[in-house]
Design an enzyme around this catalytic site. Structure first.
Site, PDB file in Angstrom:
ATOM      1  N   ASP A 200       0.848  -1.197   0.000  1.00 59.95           N
ATOM      2  CA  ASP A 200       0.000   0.000   0.000  1.00 59.95           C
ATOM      3  C   ASP A 200       0.874   1.235   0.000  1.00 59.95           C
ATOM      4  O   ASP A 200       2.115   1.142   0.015  1.00 59.95           O
ATOM      5  CB  ASP A 200      -0.946  -0.013   1.208  1.00 59.95           C
ATOM      6  CG  ASP A 200      -2.323   0.582   0.888  1.00 59.95           C
ATOM      7  OD1 ASP A 200      -2.364   1.638   0.237  1.00 59.95           O
ATOM      8  OD2 ASP A 200      -3.345  -0.005   1.289  1.00 59.95           O
ATOM      9  N   HIS A 248     -13.720  -2.286  -6.109  1.00 62.50           N
ATOM     10  CA  HIS A 248     -14.962  -1.495  -6.220  1.00 62.50           C
ATOM     11  C   HIS A 248     -14.727  -0.003  -6.022  1.00 62.50           C
ATOM     12  O   HIS A 248     -15.629   0.806  -6.250  1.00 62.50           O
ATOM     13  CB  HIS A 248     -16.026  -2.023  -5.260  1.00 62.50           C
ATOM     14  CG  HIS A 248     -15.730  -1.780  -3.806  1.00 62.50           C
ATOM     15  ND1 HIS A 248     -16.576  -2.189  -2.802  1.00 62.50           N
ATOM     16  CD2 HIS A 248     -14.696  -1.181  -3.167  1.00 62.50           C
ATOM     17  CE1 HIS A 248     -16.092  -1.858  -1.624  1.00 62.50           C
ATOM     18  NE2 HIS A 248     -14.953  -1.238  -1.829  1.00 62.50           N
TER      19      HIS A 248
END
Length: 365
Positions: A200, A248
């Site tokens: 990340d 998403h």
């Protein structure tokens, strides 16, 4: 004969849904559940005095919480219900406090701008003209609430995945956009022979490192700083890639880019795992998955996708053998897996066994 109109009760329930949420959020903000934990309960007068509030609002709030199943009452004394004791008391393993605070302080007002998001097709919680995404914000008001809330949800998603898939035999997992590390920690806790990397943005991996150290898992779970759009490739050397509530957040074209990068970096025979809230193929529900799509409209450039959409994009990237399973979790309702074809090489490990079943048309209902 004119057919009788249906009862308006469902509309009234929908219209007043925020009443229940604000009752919960206010009780949590006033530390009601923390104050009641470990006590034989309190009377309305005792709790009002403890909080320094008048008896009238104290009684209304306690009554409201009891009606929602958050409190139990014996005689004149209120105490936490098992639900509240398990999740609304700070320090508990699956404390929901961060999630409640984020929803109340960050998203409650933003949902009031839903019509604006619908009209403009732009998020309303950040300026998309100046910032590339919600996730790049290092504002403490965001990091202190958003990532803690995601940690709780990801922990539940990880627990659900341990019953939906079998990663026995997997050696190394890359959690793409792994946030606080909750998913990697949960999966490695269940499969003790597997190691994991949380990939990340740098400021996010600092948060993950704190959670990894607190869990005593520094020897098996590590972090890798990166930007999955800016980086030319994902970290290599892993036989499982997980995307948990990540795809998403992005447009279809962006999701396809990420899946192609996953395919290129994943070991031959490796496994792709996509978890999250999937809308059904008819795009009529389930309600939480459908409403999650509106939450994405408010905060991101993505939406809720169907299992078939994910499977189609994975196939475009080169993955084969798509399989889906329903999961029951507050963090996800479905999981889709696919594999990268194995190279013809004797040293390539076999694909981890799966508890899901092949289907012709991937669908999560």
């Amino acid at each position: 004969m004119t057919e009788a109109a249906p009862s308006p009760a469902p509309l009234f329930e929908l219209s007043t849904g925020y009443w229940a949420f604000k009752t919960l959020a206010t009780a949590y903000e006033l530390q009601l559940f923390a104050r009641l934990s470990g006590t034989p309960g309190m009377t309305c007068a005792e709790w009002a005095e403890r909080c320094g509030i008048d008896a009238r609002p104290a009684r209304a709030l306690l009554t409201g919480c009891a009606s929602l199943g958050l409190l139990e009452k014996t005689g004149e004394r209120y105490r936490n219900s098992p639900l509240s004791e398990a999740y609304l008391v700070p320090g508990k393993p699956h404390h929901f406090g961060g999630l409640l605070t984020m929803l109340d302080h960050r998203l409650y007002a933003a949902w009031g701008r839903l019509a604006e998001a619908v009209r403009t097709n732009r998020p309303v919680t950040w300026d998309s003209d100046r910032v590339r995404s919600l996730f790049e914000s290092q504002d403490p008001a965001v990091t202190d609430t958003f990532w803690e809330s995601m940690h709780t949800l990801s922990s539940f998603t990880g627990e659900a995945l341990t019953t939906a898939i079998d990663l026995k035999g997997a050696r190394s997992l890359l959690d793409v956009g792994g946030g606080s590390g909750a998913l990697a920690l949960t999966l490695c806790g269940h499969w003790p022979d597997m190691k994991a990397t949380v990939y990340d943005l740098p400021f996010v991996t600092r948060i993950a490192e704190d959670h990894i150290e607190a869990a005593g898992m520094s020897g098996r779970v590590r972090t890798a700083d990166g930007d999955f759009f800016a980086d030319a490739s994902l970290p290599e050397g892993h036989d499982v890639h997980t995307f948990s509530n990540v795809l998403h957040d992005w447009r279809e074209a962006d999701a396809k880019v990420l899946l192609k990068k996953s395919f290129d970096a994943l070991a031959p025979g490796g496994l792709l795992v996509i978890a999250g809230y999937f809308v059904n193929e008819e795009e009529t529900g389930p309600p939480l998955a459908a409403l999650m799509g509106l939450a994405q409209l408010i905060e991101t450039e993505g939406r809720s996708y169907t299992a078939s959409e994910y499977a189609g994009w994975a196939a475009e990237a080169g993955f084969v053998d798509p399989r889906t399973a329903c999961v029951e979790s507050v963090g996800a309702n479905g999981v889709l897996t696919a594999r990268k074809p194995a190279a013809e090489h004797p040293d390539v490990p076999p694909r981890p066994a799966m508890t899901t079943h092949p289907i012709e048309r991937p669908q999560v209902t």
